[in-house]
Design an enzyme around this catalytic site. Structure first.
Site, PDB file in Angstrom:
ATOM      1  CG  HIS A 123      54.813  43.018  43.772  1.00 50.88           C
ATOM      2  ND1 HIS A 123      54.920  42.760  42.443  1.00 50.88           N
ATOM      3  CD2 HIS A 123      56.051  42.789  44.294  1.00 50.88           C
ATOM      4  CE1 HIS A 123      56.170  42.424  42.154  1.00 50.88           C
ATOM      5  NE2 HIS A 123      56.873  42.415  43.254  1.00 50.88           N
ATOM      6  CG  ASN A 229      53.672  34.383  29.263  1.00 51.06           C
ATOM      7  OD1 ASN A 229      53.050  34.845  28.315  1.00 51.06           O
ATOM      8  ND2 ASN A 229      54.249  35.141  30.190  1.00 51.06           N
ATOM      9  CD  GLU A 231      53.016  37.121  23.223  1.00 52.93           C
ATOM     10  OE1 GLU A 231      51.895  37.066  22.719  1.00 52.93           O
ATOM     11  OE2 GLU A 231      54.085  37.126  22.560  1.00 52.93           O
TER      12      GLU A 231
HETATM   13  C1  BV8 Z   1      62.961  44.818  44.998  1.00 51.27           C
HETATM   14  C2  BV8 Z   1      52.644  46.842  42.969  1.00 51.27           C
HETATM   15  C3  BV8 Z   1      64.816  44.275  46.292  1.00 51.27           C
HETATM   16  C4  BV8 Z   1      52.361  48.261  42.600  1.00 51.27           C
HETATM   17  C5  BV8 Z   1      54.529  46.226  41.554  1.00 51.27           C
HETATM   18  C6  BV8 Z   1      66.797  45.308  37.820  1.00 51.27           C
HETATM   19  C7  BV8 Z   1      67.122  46.450  37.104  1.00 51.27           C
HETATM   20  C8  BV8 Z   1      66.650  47.708  37.510  1.00 51.27           C
HETATM   21  C9  BV8 Z   1      65.822  47.830  38.613  1.00 51.27           C
HETATM   22  C10 BV8 Z   1      65.502  46.682  39.279  1.00 51.27           C
HETATM   23  C11 BV8 Z   1      65.979  45.438  38.903  1.00 51.27           C
HETATM   24  N1  BV8 Z   1      65.487  44.523  39.776  1.00 51.27           N
HETATM   25  C12 BV8 Z   1      64.712  45.129  40.670  1.00 51.27           C
HETATM   26  C13 BV8 Z   1      64.734  46.445  40.399  1.00 51.27           C
HETATM   27  C14 BV8 Z   1      64.039  47.527  41.097  1.00 51.27           C
HETATM   28  C15 BV8 Z   1      62.562  47.434  40.869  1.00 51.27           C
HETATM   29  C16 BV8 Z   1      62.132  47.084  39.485  1.00 51.27           C
HETATM   30  O1  BV8 Z   1      61.672  45.962  39.263  1.00 51.27           O
HETATM   31  N2  BV8 Z   1      62.208  47.986  38.589  1.00 51.27           N
HETATM   32  C17 BV8 Z   1      61.699  47.711  37.264  1.00 51.27           C
HETATM   33  C18 BV8 Z   1      61.362  49.034  36.616  1.00 51.27           C
HETATM   34  C19 BV8 Z   1      62.776  46.931  36.478  1.00 51.27           C
HETATM   35  N3  BV8 Z   1      62.084  46.409  41.719  1.00 51.27           N
HETATM   36  C20 BV8 Z   1      61.718  46.729  42.941  1.00 51.27           C
HETATM   37  O2  BV8 Z   1      61.830  47.818  43.418  1.00 51.27           O
HETATM   38  C21 BV8 Z   1      61.129  45.568  43.745  1.00 51.27           C
HETATM   39  N4  BV8 Z   1      61.836  45.514  44.976  1.00 51.27           N
HETATM   40  O3  BV8 Z   1      63.451  44.264  44.043  1.00 51.27           O
HETATM   41  O4  BV8 Z   1      63.530  44.843  46.246  1.00 51.27           O
HETATM   42  C22 BV8 Z   1      64.683  42.866  46.711  1.00 51.27           C
HETATM   43  C23 BV8 Z   1      64.730  41.820  45.762  1.00 51.27           C
HETATM   44  C24 BV8 Z   1      64.671  40.525  46.205  1.00 51.27           C
HETATM   45  C25 BV8 Z   1      64.523  40.278  47.551  1.00 51.27           C
HETATM   46  C26 BV8 Z   1      64.437  41.343  48.453  1.00 51.27           C
HETATM   47  C27 BV8 Z   1      64.495  42.640  48.040  1.00 51.27           C
HETATM   48  C28 BV8 Z   1      59.684  45.844  44.049  1.00 51.27           C
HETATM   49  C29 BV8 Z   1      58.939  45.929  42.749  1.00 51.27           C
HETATM   50  C30 BV8 Z   1      57.447  45.933  43.054  1.00 51.27           C
HETATM   51  C31 BV8 Z   1      56.774  46.908  42.134  1.00 51.27           C
HETATM   52  N5  BV8 Z   1      55.347  46.830  42.350  1.00 51.27           N
HETATM   53  N6  BV8 Z   1      53.204  46.154  41.807  1.00 51.27           N
HETATM   54  C32 BV8 Z   1      51.285  48.357  41.580  1.00 51.27           C
HETATM   55  O5  BV8 Z   1      50.802  47.326  41.076  1.00 51.27           O
HETATM   56  O6  BV8 Z   1      50.903  49.509  41.289  1.00 51.27           O
HETATM   57  S1  BV8 Z   1      55.143  45.479  40.203  1.00 51.27           S
HETATM   58  C33 BV8 Z   1      53.918  45.356  39.050  1.00 51.27           C
HETATM   59  O7  BV8 Z   1      54.544  45.126  37.805  1.00 51.27           O
HETATM   60  C34 BV8 Z   1      53.048  44.155  39.240  1.00 51.27           C
HETATM   61  O8  BV8 Z   1      52.775  43.857  40.570  1.00 51.27           O
HETATM   62  C35 BV8 Z   1      53.809  43.045  38.576  1.00 51.27           C
HETATM   63  O9  BV8 Z   1      54.584  42.368  39.496  1.00 51.27           O
HETATM   64  C36 BV8 Z   1      54.719  43.769  37.659  1.00 51.27           C
HETATM   65  C37 BV8 Z   1      54.361  43.442  36.277  1.00 51.27           C
HETATM   66  O10 BV8 Z   1      54.887  42.149  36.065  1.00 51.27           O
HETATM   67  P1  BV8 Z   1      53.963  40.960  35.526  1.00 51.27           P
HETATM   68  O11 BV8 Z   1      53.052  40.546  36.590  1.00 51.27           O
HETATM   69  O12 BV8 Z   1      54.884  39.962  34.979  1.00 51.27           O
HETATM   70  O13 BV8 Z   1      53.064  41.620  34.426  1.00 51.27           O
HETATM   71  P2  BV8 Z   1      53.453  41.948  32.930  1.00 51.27           P
HETATM   72  O14 BV8 Z   1      52.364  42.800  32.387  1.00 51.27           O
HETATM   73  O15 BV8 Z   1      54.869  42.448  32.888  1.00 51.27           O
HETATM   74  O16 BV8 Z   1      53.447  40.535  32.200  1.00 51.27           O
HETATM   75  C38 BV8 Z   1      52.223  39.856  32.070  1.00 51.27           C
HETATM   76  C39 BV8 Z   1      52.548  38.555  31.382  1.00 51.27           C
HETATM   77  O17 BV8 Z   1      51.335  37.814  31.261  1.00 51.27           O
HETATM   78  C40 BV8 Z   1      53.101  38.723  29.983  1.00 51.27           C
HETATM   79  O18 BV8 Z   1      54.276  37.946  29.849  1.00 51.27           O
HETATM   80  C41 BV8 Z   1      51.982  38.184  29.084  1.00 51.27           C
HETATM   81  O19 BV8 Z   1      52.502  37.499  27.957  1.00 51.27           O
HETATM   82  C42 BV8 Z   1      51.318  37.218  30.001  1.00 51.27           C
HETATM   83  N7  BV8 Z   1      49.899  36.936  29.712  1.00 51.27           N
HETATM   84  C43 BV8 Z   1      48.990  37.746  29.107  1.00 51.27           C
HETATM   85  N8  BV8 Z   1      47.786  37.116  29.060  1.00 51.27           N
HETATM   86  C44 BV8 Z   1      47.967  35.904  29.659  1.00 51.27           C
HETATM   87  C45 BV8 Z   1      49.301  35.791  30.074  1.00 51.27           C
HETATM   88  N9  BV8 Z   1      49.773  34.710  30.708  1.00 51.27           N
HETATM   89  C46 BV8 Z   1      48.925  33.695  30.933  1.00 51.27           C
HETATM   90  N10 BV8 Z   1      47.631  33.726  30.564  1.00 51.27           N
HETATM   91  C47 BV8 Z   1      47.122  34.803  29.929  1.00 51.27           C
HETATM   92  N11 BV8 Z   1      45.821  34.812  29.559  1.00 51.27           N
END
Ligand code: BV8
Length: 272
Positions: A123, A229, A231
């Site tokens: 990303h 994870n 969770e």
């Molecule tokens: C794409 C950069 C096509 C910017 C980011 C399905 C439905 C609807 C829409 C979509 C869909 N699939 C895809 C889409 C479109 C969209 C999308 O995802 N929409 C969301 C709203 C659903 N996706 C896109 O547009 C993507 N592009 O899919 O292109 C494609 C697909 C395949 C192949 C080719 C083309 C592009 C999305 C990129 C967005 N940009 N970041 C910025 O950062 O400002 S995403 C951003 O959010 C982060 O980079 C990260 O990836 C994401 C958050 O996810 P996580 O990293 O998992 O973080 P999160 O907080 O959710 O979870 C943290 C976890 O850690 C938790 O589970 C927690 O329990 C755990 N944790 C906490 N503490 C610990 C821990 N684990 C271990 N140890 C700990 N101590």
């Protein structure tokens, strides 16, 4: 068996010991123990805005100052944090396994600062800008200054081109070169003994990346799959092993056991 290690952790150690090709897919949870807030931890919000509403090309088109304030604040937040043991173990693993690839969704620079090189930043990177006029990518070592943004001055290249954060926004496509590199790395497992491939999904909710299909591909290739994870996530029901632990705390404990077990194996093989 080390008293500190429970049976599930011993299973992880055995899988990491026998793996010959290791694919690590991680998310914001890997940086949580460095003090970088996760997206779900922030409730997916920044200053009341939904991240999905700020991190988009449409938002940048409509209000580039607000979008730049979102990124400049996160850049500033990055200045005070350090890689945690999870980043350090992942960098050590790269030096240990001949076939290793770390694919991170995180835009922070903590993997690089921990010494990871075989790294795909799926990303993009918070500390890089990209010129919207010329495409030039520049690494920055200081945050974009908030006061200039408050005055409405946007960062520009020397020729005046508007700079954007070099990240993948919601609604933008992933870099096809990144996907090709991942596909090539995983497909190589087809020419290796079954069970050589291991996927570690660490610190990701899967809410964004669920659609990327890496877990399904590794399973189809006969690889083992593990989630770390605290969770449960959508992946929890489909992986071979799910460990409910913080990444840094767990990896710091199990990695020395893996190295020791692999060393014993090498010594045993060499014994007359
Ligand atoms: C794409 C950069 C096509 C910017 C980011 C399905 C439905 C609807 C829409 C979509 C869909 N699939 C895809 C889409 C479109 C969209 C999308 O995802 N929409 C969301 C709203 C659903 N996706 C896109 O547009 C993507 N592009 O899919 O292109 C494609 C697909 C395949 C192949 C080719 C083309 C592009 C999305 C990129 C967005 N940009 N970041 C910025 O950062 O400002 S995403 C951003 O959010 C982060 O980079 C990260 O990836 C994401 C958050 O996810 P996580 O990293 O998992 O973080 P999160 O907080 O959710 O979870 C943290 C976890 O850690 C938790 O589970 C927690 O329990 C755990 N944790 C906490 N503490 C610990 C821990 N684990 C271990 N140890 C700990 N101590």
């Amino acid at each position: 068996m080390n008293p500190q290690i429970n049976s599930e952790e011993q299973q992880l150690i055995d899988l990491m010991d026998s793996a010959r090709r290791v694919f690590v897919f991680c998310g914001a949870g890997v940086s949580a123990e460095s003090g970088v807030p996760t997206f779900r931890g922030m409730g997916g919000l920044w200053e009341g805005h939904r991240v999905e509403d700020v991190a988009t090309p449409e938002a940048f088109q409509r209000d580039p100052v607000t979008v730049w304030r979102f990124y400049a604040a996160r850049q500033a937040g990055l200045m005070g944090v350090l890689p945690n043991p999870a980043h350090q173990v992942l960098a050590a693993m790269e030096r240990h396994y001949p076939a290793f690839l770390l694919v991170s969704q995180n835009v922070d620079n903590l993997h690089e600062r921990a010494g990871s090189h075989r790294l795909v930043k799926l990303h993009g990177s918070l500390m890089e800008t990209r010129c919207t006029a010329h495409g030039t990518v520049t690494t920055i070592d200081a945050p974009v200054p908030l006061p200039t943004l408050e005055r409405g001055e946007l960062p520009r290249c020397p020729e005046g081109g508007l700079l954007r954060p070099n990240v993948v926004w919601f609604g933008e496509w992933l870099d096809p070169d990144h996907l090709a590199r991942i596909e090539q790395f995983l497909q190589a497992a087809e020419r290796e003994p079954p069970g050589s491939l291991l996927l570690l999904s660490i610190g990701t909710s899967g809410q964004v990346s669920g659609g990327y299909g890496f877990l399904e591909l590794v399973t189809a290739l006969g690889g083992h799959t593990v989630e770390v994870n605290p969770e449960p996530t959508p992946f929890s029901k489909v992986v071979d092993l799910a460990l409910r632990s913080p990444a840094g705390e767990l990896l710091e404990r199990v990695w020395p056991q893996v190295v020791q077990q692999r060393l014993q194996c090498v010594v045993a093989q060499k014994e007359p």
